[in-house]
Design a protein around this motif. Sequence first.
Motif, mmCIF file in Angstrom:
data_model
loop_
_atom_site.group_PDB
_atom_site.id
_atom_site.type_symbol
_atom_site.label_atom_id
_atom_site.label_comp_id
_atom_site.label_asym_id
_atom_site.label_seq_id
_atom_site.Cartn_x
_atom_site.Cartn_y
_atom_site.Cartn_z
ATOM 1 N N PHE A 1 0.114 -0.928 -0.190
ATOM 2 C CA PHE A 1 -0.162 -0.067 -0.275
ATOM 3 C C PHE A 1 0.958 1.461 0.135
ATOM 4 O O PHE A 1 1.908 1.356 0.576
ATOM 5 C CB PHE A 1 -1.243 -0.003 1.126
ATOM 6 C CG PHE A 1 -1.896 1.095 1.336
ATOM 7 C CD1 PHE A 1 -2.974 1.356 0.586
ATOM 8 C CD2 PHE A 1 -1.370 2.380 2.219
ATOM 9 C CE1 PHE A 1 -4.091 2.161 0.398
ATOM 10 C CE2 PHE A 1 -2.246 3.563 1.928
ATOM 11 C CZ PHE A 1 -3.349 3.582 1.458
ATOM 12 N N VAL A 2 0.631 2.162 -0.810
ATOM 13 C CA VAL A 2 1.271 3.449 -1.385
ATOM 14 C C VAL A 2 -0.187 4.590 -0.466
ATOM 15 O O VAL A 2 -0.866 4.834 -1.517
ATOM 16 C CB VAL A 2 1.680 3.466 -2.446
ATOM 17 C CG1 VAL A 2 2.272 4.702 -2.387
ATOM 18 C CG2 VAL A 2 2.826 2.792 -3.081
ATOM 19 N N ASP A 3 0.300 5.359 0.215
ATOM 20 C CA ASP A 3 -0.231 6.269 1.055
ATOM 21 C C ASP A 3 -0.094 7.705 0.271
ATOM 22 O O ASP A 3 1.242 8.012 0.896
ATOM 23 C CB ASP A 3 -0.287 5.587 2.279
ATOM 24 C CG ASP A 3 -0.804 7.089 3.585
ATOM 25 O OD1 ASP A 3 -1.480 7.779 3.071
ATOM 26 O OD2 ASP A 3 -1.007 7.030 4.828
ATOM 27 N N GLY A 4 -0.994 7.839 0.104
ATOM 28 C CA GLY A 4 -0.541 9.581 -1.150
ATOM 29 C C GLY A 4 -1.654 10.280 0.206
ATOM 30 O O GLY A 4 -1.763 11.603 -0.974
ATOM 31 N N TYR B 1 4.348 1.925 1.886
ATOM 32 C CA TYR B 1 4.758 2.935 1.586
ATOM 33 C C TYR B 1 3.935 4.899 1.617
ATOM 34 O O TYR B 1 3.044 3.944 1.973
ATOM 35 C CB TYR B 1 4.987 2.866 -0.109
ATOM 36 C CG TYR B 1 6.459 1.607 0.154
ATOM 37 C CD1 TYR B 1 7.462 1.877 -0.283
ATOM 38 C CD2 TYR B 1 5.455 0.359 -0.082
ATOM 39 C CE1 TYR B 1 8.635 0.875 -0.237
ATOM 40 C CE2 TYR B 1 7.077 -0.738 0.045
ATOM 41 C CZ TYR B 1 8.031 -0.384 -0.587
ATOM 42 O OH TYR B 1 8.897 -1.529 -0.319
ATOM 43 N N ALA B 2 4.494 5.762 2.019
ATOM 44 C CA ALA B 2 3.889 7.164 2.161
ATOM 45 C C ALA B 2 4.793 7.752 0.695
ATOM 46 O O ALA B 2 5.755 8.241 0.825
ATOM 47 C CB ALA B 2 4.295 7.481 3.303
ATOM 48 N N LEU B 3 3.865 8.583 0.668
ATOM 49 C CA LEU B 3 4.202 9.855 -0.783
ATOM 50 C C LEU B 3 4.927 11.163 0.544
ATOM 51 O O LEU B 3 3.806 10.688 0.915
ATOM 52 C CB LEU B 3 3.496 10.188 -1.002
ATOM 53 C CG LEU B 3 2.733 8.997 -2.414
ATOM 54 C CD1 LEU B 3 1.701 9.293 -3.352
ATOM 55 C CD2 LEU B 3 4.113 8.105 -3.353
ATOM 56 N N SER B 4 6.310 11.759 -0.124
ATOM 57 C CA SER B 4 6.061 13.012 0.961
ATOM 58 C C SER B 4 6.402 13.839 -0.071
ATOM 59 O O SER B 4 6.697 14.993 -0.011
ATOM 60 C CB SER B 4 7.686 13.038 1.271
ATOM 61 O OG SER B 4 8.047 12.257 0.960
ATOM 62 N N SER B 5 5.796 14.294 -1.635
ATOM 63 C CA SER B 5 6.278 15.017 -2.396
ATOM 64 C C SER B 5 5.023 14.613 -3.528
ATOM 65 O O SER B 5 5.200 13.413 -3.355
ATOM 66 C CB SER B 5 6.896 15.241 -2.965
ATOM 67 O OG SER B 5 7.833 15.691 -3.944
ATOM 68 N N THR B 6 5.037 15.760 -4.009
ATOM 69 C CA THR B 6 3.529 15.156 -5.036
ATOM 70 C C THR B 6 4.324 15.326 -6.827
ATOM 71 O O THR B 6 3.636 15.356 -7.449
ATOM 72 C CB THR B 6 2.573 16.618 -5.207
ATOM 73 O OG1 THR B 6 3.010 17.832 -5.546
ATOM 74 C CG2 THR B 6 1.614 16.037 -4.425
ATOM 75 N N SER B 7 5.984 15.138 -6.402
ATOM 76 C CA SER B 7 6.279 14.684 -8.087
ATOM 77 C C SER B 7 6.043 14.178 -8.883
ATOM 78 O O SER B 7 6.017 13.012 -8.560
ATOM 79 C CB SER B 7 7.997 15.690 -7.612
ATOM 80 O OG SER B 7 8.791 14.932 -8.324
ATOM 81 N N LEU B 8 5.994 14.012 -10.022
ATOM 82 C CA LEU B 8 5.989 12.541 -10.808
ATOM 83 C C LEU B 8 7.107 11.613 -10.324
ATOM 84 O O LEU B 8 6.788 10.404 -10.046
ATOM 85 C CB LEU B 8 5.734 12.833 -11.623
ATOM 86 C CG LEU B 8 3.689 13.547 -12.362
ATOM 87 C CD1 LEU B 8 3.502 13.092 -13.242
ATOM 88 C CD2 LEU B 8 2.654 12.632 -11.623
ATOM 89 N N ASP B 9 8.398 12.187 -10.448
ATOM 90 C CA ASP B 9 9.475 11.369 -10.528
ATOM 91 C C ASP B 9 8.917 11.192 -8.755
ATOM 92 O O ASP B 9 9.572 9.660 -9.084
ATOM 93 C CB ASP B 9 10.665 12.349 -10.184
ATOM 94 C CG ASP B 9 10.391 12.707 -12.167
ATOM 95 O OD1 ASP B 9 10.785 12.338 -13.355
ATOM 96 O OD2 ASP B 9 10.778 14.119 -11.907
ATOM 97 N N HIS B 10 9.093 11.414 -7.696
ATOM 98 C CA HIS B 10 8.473 10.837 -6.061
ATOM 99 C C HIS B 10 7.865 9.689 -6.247
ATOM 100 O O HIS B 10 7.972 8.420 -6.211
ATOM 101 C CB HIS B 10 8.284 11.669 -5.292
ATOM 102 C CG HIS B 10 8.281 11.382 -4.026
ATOM 103 N ND1 HIS B 10 8.921 10.878 -3.593
ATOM 104 C CD2 HIS B 10 7.206 11.198 -3.072
ATOM 105 C CE1 HIS B 10 9.150 10.048 -1.994
ATOM 106 N NE2 HIS B 10 7.635 10.599 -2.070
ATOM 107 N N ILE B 11 6.382 9.793 -6.832
ATOM 108 C CA ILE B 11 5.729 9.146 -6.874
ATOM 109 C C ILE B 11 6.129 8.009 -7.334
ATOM 110 O O ILE B 11 5.769 6.515 -7.295
ATOM 111 C CB ILE B 11 4.434 9.930 -7.449
ATOM 112 C CG1 ILE B 11 3.995 10.845 -6.406
ATOM 113 C CG2 ILE B 11 3.423 8.875 -7.752
ATOM 114 C CD1 ILE B 11 3.076 11.282 -7.251
ATOM 115 N N ASN B 12 6.550 7.855 -8.859
ATOM 116 C CA ASN B 12 7.193 6.937 -9.648
ATOM 117 C C ASN B 12 7.519 5.698 -8.590
ATOM 118 O O ASN B 12 7.120 4.063 -9.257
ATOM 119 C CB ASN B 12 7.576 6.970 -11.230
ATOM 120 C CG ASN B 12 7.739 6.330 -12.026
ATOM 121 O OD1 ASN B 12 6.576 5.562 -12.466
ATOM 122 N ND2 ASN B 12 9.339 6.006 -12.367
#
Length: 345
Positions: A96-99, A166-177
């Motif tokens: 799971f990736v927490d956005g 996992y968790a997202l810490s930025s809205t950058s598509l590179d970071h998300i990918n």
Amino acid sequence: MPPTSRIPPLLQPFVRTPKNESLLLLTSTLDASANWLLTRFLCDALGSGQKDNDNGGAKNVVLVSWMNDYEFWRQESRKGTGLDLGGLRTLGRFAFVDGLSGLFLPAAEDGADQQRPQSLPAAQPGVPATRGPQSLPLRGPPGRTTPATATAQAAPRAPTSQPGLYALSSTSLDHINATVTAAIASLRPSPAAPRTLVILDNPDILLACVPGLTPASLTSFFLGLHTQPSVSHVLIHLQSDLALLAPPERPSPLQIAQQNLVVRTAHMSAKVLGVRVLDTGVARDVSGVLRVTVNRESWADIATVGEGAEGGAVQAPEEGGSEVLYKVNGDGSVRVFERGAGAAA
């Protein structure tokens, strides 16, 4: 009782992934949530132990959600389908990736970081960082901050040892990918589940939060995930409210971008599913309408040609779609029936 037995027979063809690798689109509206349907996709992919069933076999799953956290999906899956997402994480079948939490919720209290999912670095060398979500200040007592401000002021969180979170810490598509790719790589392919289904829950929220982000960038991100060797299908859940898809004479940039994204993704998808309320209004015994349309022509070699029942896809009639009614009960179960039939399927 196996989890897959929690899926009504009439619903099973709708949640089966086609044999051929493809993108899938699911749309919903504010008054017709698709969460119950997403949990059935999870159940169909994770609850089957067969290697060669109608939908190409069981799959590992990566769920990326920008609207709900892991605890929500864990409870919904347990309540509606009997899935144990915690156990499946331990087995390496689910990630799971927490956005939501790291981007849009206030910072956690001291000591709560020990329960946080893993968070990859927000910026990488040579890759420009994208500005985070912007919002207006909240009205209230002095010192009150917006979720975006609280996130920006929070100290960097160290990765935890919790597997599959996992968790997202930025809205950058590179970071998300990079984060989603790490989640995919953490899964353990097996002869019973050799491929991965990636579910993206409401990535369209980024259009409203990231200045300069375009629908073309998001669809390129969808395609990039699909080209990964271990990924067989990507299911994308987007909003399709009339205010977004049928804007007024002078639509806002967000309305134009949302309409563009939904149309682009629909053309790329082998199957389009949509949930909405009844055209006649609210009914006590019906929650809404579920409609599926199968793309009969390929697009960029990823969409499937319309398959019959043996191929695992819904057999659409000549007008190009199939439709059923559904009722979501308070205990998490779902009744699915055809128009004019009051009995559960």
